[in-house]
Design a protein around this motif. Sequence first.
Motif, PDB file in Angstrom:
ATOM      1  N   TYR A 211       5.367  12.099  -4.869  1.00 59.94           N
ATOM      2  CA  TYR A 211       5.358  10.729  -5.409  1.00 59.94           C
ATOM      3  C   TYR A 211       6.747  10.104  -5.484  1.00 59.94           C
ATOM      4  N   LYS A 212       7.758  10.925  -5.281  1.00 66.21           N
ATOM      5  CA  LYS A 212       9.117  10.390  -5.445  1.00 66.21           C
ATOM      6  C   LYS A 212       9.882  10.390  -4.138  1.00 66.21           C
ATOM      7  N   LYS A 213       9.159  10.532  -3.055  1.00 62.56           N
ATOM      8  CA  LYS A 213       9.792  10.511  -1.732  1.00 62.56           C
ATOM      9  C   LYS A 213       9.077   9.490  -0.864  1.00 62.56           C
ATOM     10  N   ILE A 214       9.834   8.847   0.006  1.00 58.15           N
ATOM     11  CA  ILE A 214       9.216   7.873   0.911  1.00 58.15           C
ATOM     12  C   ILE A 214       8.642   8.613   2.121  1.00 58.15           C
ATOM     13  N   GLU A 215       7.493   8.182   2.570  1.00 55.11           N
ATOM     14  CA  GLU A 215       6.886   8.745   3.780  1.00 55.11           C
ATOM     15  C   GLU A 215       7.866   8.545   4.951  1.00 55.11           C
ATOM     16  N   PRO A 216       8.273   9.635   5.625  1.00 57.98           N
ATOM     17  CA  PRO A 216       9.283   9.504   6.678  1.00 57.98           C
ATOM     18  C   PRO A 216       8.926   8.489   7.777  1.00 57.98           C
ATOM     19  N   GLN A 217       7.648   8.360   8.099  1.00 60.69           N
ATOM     20  CA  GLN A 217       7.254   7.352   9.102  1.00 60.69           C
ATOM     21  C   GLN A 217       7.661   5.944   8.680  1.00 60.69           C
ATOM     22  N   LEU A 218       7.721   5.743   7.356  1.00 58.91           N
ATOM     23  CA  LEU A 218       8.005   4.393   6.849  1.00 58.91           C
ATOM     24  C   LEU A 218       9.483   4.157   6.577  1.00 58.91           C
ATOM     25  N   GLY A 219      10.254   5.236   6.460  1.00 58.22           N
ATOM     26  CA  GLY A 219      11.681   5.065   6.208  1.00 58.22           C
ATOM     27  C   GLY A 219      12.198   6.012   5.155  1.00 58.22           C
ATOM     28  N   THR A 220      13.249   5.572   4.476  1.00 60.66           N
ATOM     29  CA  THR A 220      13.914   6.432   3.492  1.00 60.66           C
ATOM     30  C   THR A 220      13.995   5.710   2.153  1.00 60.66           C
ATOM     31  N   MET A 221      14.442   6.448   1.144  1.00 60.03           N
ATOM     32  CA  MET A 221      14.600   5.816  -0.165  1.00 60.03           C
ATOM     33  C   MET A 221      15.659   4.708  -0.107  1.00 60.03           C
ATOM     34  N   GLU A 222      16.683   4.916   0.723  1.00 61.02           N
ATOM     35  CA  GLU A 222      17.708   3.855   0.860  1.00 61.02           C
ATOM     36  C   GLU A 222      17.065   2.585   1.427  1.00 61.02           C
ATOM     37  N   ASP A 223      16.182   2.777   2.402  1.00 58.81           N
ATOM     38  CA  ASP A 223      15.488   1.608   2.966  1.00 58.81           C
ATOM     39  C   ASP A 223      14.693   0.892   1.880  1.00 58.81           C
ATOM     40  N   PHE A 224      14.048   1.710   1.032  1.00 57.63           N
ATOM     41  CA  PHE A 224      13.249   1.085  -0.029  1.00 57.63           C
ATOM     42  C   PHE A 224      14.145   0.312  -0.989  1.00 57.63           C
TER      43      PHE A 224
ATOM     44  N   VAL B   3      -3.957  11.673   5.775  1.00 57.34           N
ATOM     45  CA  VAL B   3      -5.386  11.864   6.048  1.00 57.34           C
ATOM     46  C   VAL B   3      -6.128  10.564   5.740  1.00 57.34           C
ATOM     47  N   ASP B   4      -5.694   9.906   4.670  1.00 53.23           N
ATOM     48  CA  ASP B   4      -6.302   8.626   4.286  1.00 53.23           C
ATOM     49  C   ASP B   4      -5.193   7.560   4.225  1.00 53.23           C
ATOM     50  N   ASN B   5      -4.385   7.540   5.280  1.00 53.51           N
ATOM     51  CA  ASN B   5      -3.322   6.533   5.401  1.00 53.51           C
ATOM     52  C   ASN B   5      -2.493   6.339   4.129  1.00 53.51           C
ATOM     53  N   GLY B   6      -2.040   7.436   3.577  1.00 52.62           N
ATOM     54  CA  GLY B   6      -1.111   7.327   2.450  1.00 52.62           C
ATOM     55  C   GLY B   6      -1.763   7.441   1.091  1.00 52.62           C
ATOM     56  N   TYR B   7      -3.095   7.409   1.032  1.00 56.48           N
ATOM     57  CA  TYR B   7      -3.771   7.574  -0.259  1.00 56.48           C
ATOM     58  C   TYR B   7      -3.934   9.052  -0.620  1.00 56.48           C
TER      59      TYR B   7
ATOM     60  N   ASN C 215       0.874  -1.184   0.000  1.00 52.61           N
ATOM     61  CA  ASN C 215       0.000   0.000   0.000  1.00 52.61           C
ATOM     62  C   ASN C 215       0.906   1.226   0.000  1.00 52.61           C
ATOM     63  N   PRO C 216       0.363   2.422  -0.306  1.00 49.40           N
ATOM     64  CA  PRO C 216       1.217   3.587  -0.582  1.00 49.40           C
ATOM     65  C   PRO C 216       2.308   3.852   0.461  1.00 49.40           C
ATOM     66  N   ILE C 217       3.506   4.080  -0.059  1.00 55.15           N
ATOM     67  CA  ILE C 217       4.664   4.305   0.823  1.00 55.15           C
ATOM     68  C   ILE C 217       5.238   5.711   0.617  1.00 55.15           C
ATOM     69  N   TYR C 218       4.538   6.543  -0.135  1.00 52.83           N
ATOM     70  CA  TYR C 218       5.069   7.865  -0.491  1.00 52.83           C
ATOM     71  C   TYR C 218       4.740   8.904   0.583  1.00 52.83           C
ATOM     72  N   GLU C 219       5.464  10.008   0.502  1.00 51.05           N
ATOM     73  CA  GLU C 219       5.230  11.086   1.471  1.00 51.05           C
ATOM     74  C   GLU C 219       3.757  11.526   1.444  1.00 51.05           C
TER      75      GLU C 219
ATOM     76  N   VAL D 102      -3.252   7.966  -8.519  1.00 53.28           N
ATOM     77  CA  VAL D 102      -3.178   9.137  -9.398  1.00 53.28           C
ATOM     78  C   VAL D 102      -4.548   9.622  -9.874  1.00 53.28           C
ATOM     79  N   ASN D 103      -5.599   9.149  -9.224  1.00 56.93           N
ATOM     80  CA  ASN D 103      -6.893   9.798  -9.474  1.00 56.93           C
ATOM     81  C   ASN D 103      -6.895  11.151  -8.771  1.00 56.93           C
ATOM     82  N   HIS D 104      -6.132  11.194  -7.666  1.00 55.88           N
ATOM     83  CA  HIS D 104      -6.083  12.414  -6.852  1.00 55.88           C
ATOM     84  C   HIS D 104      -4.714  12.517  -6.201  1.00 55.88           C
ATOM     85  N   THR D 105      -4.421  13.698  -5.660  1.00 57.03           N
ATOM     86  CA  THR D 105      -3.198  13.866  -4.884  1.00 57.03           C
ATOM     87  C   THR D 105      -3.632  14.318  -3.483  1.00 57.03           C
ATOM     88  N   SER D 106      -2.664  14.647  -2.667  1.00 50.71           N
ATOM     89  CA  SER D 106      -2.972  15.326  -1.400  1.00 50.71           C
ATOM     90  C   SER D 106      -3.175  16.811  -1.709  1.00 50.71           C
TER      91      SER D 106
END
Length: 561
Positions: free
Chosen positions: A70-83, A61-65, A53-57, A103-107
Motif C-alpha cells: 500500500y505504500k509503494k507505487i505500481e512500477p508500471q505506473l511510475g515511482t513515488m517521486e513521480d507521484f 489480477v484485477d487491474n490494481g484492486y 484508480n489504484p496506483i499501488y504495487e 481495504v476490504n481485501h489485499t492481494s
Amino acid sequence: MNNQTAWWKKSVVYQIYPKSFYDSDGDGFGDLNGIREKLSYLEKLGVDVIWLNPIYESPQVDNGYDISNYKKIEPQLGTMEDFDMLLKEAHEKGIRIILDLVVNHTSDKHPWFTEAKKGKENLYHDYYIWKDTIPNNWGSSFGGPAWEYVETAQYYLHLFAKEQPDLNWENPKVRKEVQEILRFWLEKGIDGFRMDVITLISKDPAYPDGPVIQNKAYGSYYAGCASGPHVHEYLQEMNREVLSKYDIMTVGEAPHTSADEAAPYTASDRHELNMVFHFDHMHLDYDENGKYAKNRVKLTDLKEVMTKWQDTMHECDGWNSLYWSNHDQARAVSRFGNESEPYRVKSAKMLGTILHMMQGTPYIYEGEELGMTNAHFESIDEYKDVEALDIFRDFTERKGFSEKDTLELLGLKSRDNARTPMQWDNTVNAGFTEGTPWIGVNKNCKEINVEQCLADQDSIFYYYQKLIQLRHEMPIITDGVYELLDKENESVYAYLRKGEKETLLVVGNFTDKTINYHIEEKVQAKKSRLLISNYNAAETFERDLSLEPYGACVYLLEAEK
Ligand code: GLC
C-alpha cells in the motif's frame, strides 16, 4: 452561508483510470507522468478534483484492486517521486487528488497474506477470514466459490478473485494497519479517498447462505456482508482517529445500499463518510441474468431512483455523488444516451445536463467529456477484464448461451468498455501510446478524440466545461432543493432546483424524437434566462418547449413576488 459550504460540495471530480489515460514512456500502459503531462487539459476542462484508480504495487489480477504494497507505487505506473511531482503540480493548478483505498481485501501476494497462509499459529493468520470447513454457499464476484482452500491454513474468504483475500476487520490490528495507510498518504498531502466496496468490510458472523439470484452458480454474499453489524462503528473509528484530522473528502463505494441505508453513512452528524456511490440506477437495466442484459433503462424508473436519492440525502443532511459511468460500467452515452450518429453528441450533452444540475458532487469518467463510446470488441481475445472472461466462460459453458450472444452482452456491459485507452488524437493508437496498448483502442478514435473536441467550439468538451463553470458560479446548483416534475412522463426528465429567490428549471429529452413539451403551470417566472442548452433553445423561458431529439436546457427563473 455559502462561505461555509465544504469545498467538495462545490467540486466536480474527474476519474482517471491511470492504466488507460496517457502513456509517457511507450510501454503500452498509462502512467503517472502521463497524467502530469495532461494536467493542463484537465485544468482547461475546469475540474476541481482527480480521483485516481489504484496506483499501488499490485500483481494486476484485477487491474490494481489487488494490492501487494500500500505504500509503494505500481512500477508500471511510475515511482513515488513521480507521484509526489504529480500531486505538487496538480495542487499548483488548484486541482486536488483523491486516491482509491482498497481495504476490504489485499492481494494474495501481500506479505500479510503470504505470512497468514503459513498456518494458524502465524501472527498474521487472523488478518484474514478463515474457516475449517466451507460455511456457506457464497460465490465470489469473479466466478467460483468465495472460499479457497490452503492446506496449511484452511479456507479463506474472497468476495472477489481468489487472489483478493478479504481482510478480517474484526481484528483491531487490521484496523490499525488501515489507519496507518491512511495517515501515510494524508501526510503526503492528498485530498481524500474513494473507498472501494467499503460497505462490505463487516461480515455477519453467522455467515448465512445467500439467495441464488440472477441464474448464478452460487449464492449471493450481500446478505451477509452489505452494511454488516460493525461497519458504522469501524467507519466512525476511522473518522475519529484519522480522517477528521484532515481537510479531505471521502466517497465510499456502496454496493447493495439503498438510499435509506446510505443515510447513516453520509449524514453529517454521523462522522463517517461524506458521500457514497450507490448502484440503484445501474441496476435498472438488469434482467434475470443480472448486469449482462439487453434491457434499456426506463426513464420513469430512472427518475424514481434519482429522486429518491436526491430527497433522502437532502433530508438526512448527507450528500450525493452523481455519476453515469466509471471503470466498472459501460460508457454513459452508449448505455443511457444514444451512441449512434447523429445523436451521440447531443445525447451526451443531455446526460451531462441532467446529472450536473442535480444536488451532489458530479463525477466525470475519463473520456465522458468526449462522448467516448463502448469498445465494440469483436472477439473474446480482445477482452482483458477478469469479470468479462469469467462471464464468457459461465454464459457459454454453464448457461448455454451462444458465443455470439455472450459477446453481444459483453459489448453492452463489460467493464472493459470503459477501460479502452483515452482517445487523444487521430494518430496511431489515438495518441495514447507509442508502444502496443495493453488493451485495444476503440476503432472510432479517428472521429472521437481530444484534438477534435478542442477544435470544435460546439463539442461535448466545451459543454462540460460550461456545466462545471456554472456549478462554480451559481450556489443554487449546490444548494437548491430538488423537485421532480411530471413524474410519469416516459420521454422527458424535468426537475427544479429551488432556492430562496430563484429556481432552476432543468429539462432533458431522452428520446430521438422532437417533443413539444408543456411545463406545468405551477412553474412561474417573472424574469428568466437560459443558462445552457445543447440546441437552439429560446433565450427566455417559454412554457411550451419544442425539445429537439435529446435536447436539454436549463433556465434560471425568478419567481413573481
Ligand atoms: C470495486 C472496484 C472494482 C473491483 C472491485 C474489487 O467494485 O470498483 O473495479 O474489481 O471493487 O476490488
